[in-house]
Write an enzyme that holds these catalytic residues in place. Sequence first.
Site, PDB file in Angstrom:
ATOM      1  N   CYS A 110       0.866  -1.183   0.000  1.00  8.29           N
ATOM      2  CA  CYS A 110       0.000   0.000   0.000  1.00  8.29           C
ATOM      3  C   CYS A 110       0.896   1.225   0.000  1.00  8.29           C
ATOM      4  O   CYS A 110       1.588   1.501   0.990  1.00  8.29           O
ATOM      5  CB  CYS A 110      -0.922   0.034   1.212  1.00  8.29           C
ATOM      6  SG  CYS A 110      -1.902   1.574   1.291  1.00  8.29           S
ATOM      7  N   MET A 320      -4.556   5.181  -5.448  1.00 10.63           N
ATOM      8  CA  MET A 320      -3.688   4.354  -4.614  1.00 10.63           C
ATOM      9  C   MET A 320      -2.248   4.817  -4.818  1.00 10.63           C
ATOM     10  O   MET A 320      -1.840   5.130  -5.949  1.00 10.63           O
ATOM     11  CB  MET A 320      -3.807   2.884  -5.016  1.00 10.63           C
ATOM     12  CG  MET A 320      -5.234   2.349  -4.955  1.00 10.63           C
ATOM     13  SD  MET A 320      -6.236   2.770  -6.399  1.00 10.63           S
ATOM     14  CE  MET A 320      -5.633   1.555  -7.568  1.00 10.63           C
TER      15      MET A 320
END
Length: 399
Positions: A110, A320
């Site tokens: 992430c 993201m």
Amino acid sequence: MSESVQNKYVPQIKIPATYMRGGTSKGVFFKLNDLPEAAQQPGVARDQLLLRVIGSPDPYEKQIDGMGGATSSTSKTVILSKSESAEHDVDYLFGQVSIDKPYVDWSGNCGNLSAAVGPFAIANGLVDASRIPENGVVEVRIWQVNIQKTIVSQVPVVNGQVQETGGFELDGVTFPAAEIPVAFKDPADGEGAIFPTGNLIDELDVPGVGVLKATLINAGIPTIFINADDIGYVGTELQDVINGDGKALAMFEAIRAHGALRMGLISDISEAANRQHTPKVAFVGPPVDYLSSSGKSVNASDIDLVVRALSMGKLHHAMMGTAAVAIAAAAAIEGTLVNLAAGGGGQRNAVTFGHPSGSLRVGAEASLNEGRWHIDQAVMSRSARVLMEGVVRIPGDSF
């Protein structure tokens, strides 16, 4: 209630944890040695524990009985420990928790929560005290365990403490905070080639959709880029347009599954369902004016292209962080769909793209060695903040 009934149920246990925002994501952060012993190793116990913490699987898709926020951006967990490597300060393991399925995906990083790793590491004694100035910037060297890569974070420190407040504004985050530049070193996932097929553009034959041009790239996170106009979009769409359209979501999942197969990430289409976090699928277009989800005007003259990306089966509310790395990498290489959407004309060392919440500038350094592309690093600025710290509680028989 009788004693026998009272003793029938196992009481809740407490686990030290910190709830943090990093970039446009939120997650529950743990120190490895604070987890129950059974969950300190990869496996079923760890996955079940994290699922219960977040509140999954939830057929209602609300995660009411856990810390998750019922979106891919807020259904995240992080496990950190002092690094075993002399070249790194902290080992960072990321788990993307499915909302409606009993599954934790460990297949990728992430990028947004990467920005919170440095501050957490400093505040929790994972960075040697000798490296922390009274005032200044700490370079936190992070080993990203999922993809076996280095991330370097520049964390500001004031009076010996992490500086969290500041004036840096990040589209997709309501309030300003301190700026944290994050550099992703050699961001190709694992040991694979940046372009798994060897091509800058492939033809992807997706049943029910047709043949699509696609750039399949493995940088930051494996990502499938397609042209917005090839699937009937502009690239300025907001969440409701996509997420409220079941037919569109099914189309994107089909594209994602067939792209994963072509990239060698799965060996059979059926495996895509159990690999939700990767690859990502994104669609791109040339710069145009539009209104962001907050009503802010995004002007075509201020951006190089527009990009929309899906995460865990839904259009992301912003972008993201790992997909932003993929965008920067693809934009840096002449001839990819991302580069062409930004106007082509050669390599780029930085690009500004429009996303649903606004815009973001990212940079990447690309080089061609013996016919093979290599991304030396990708850099972007994020911010991070502790939202709550203490303990989370789960029933003691959850794992």
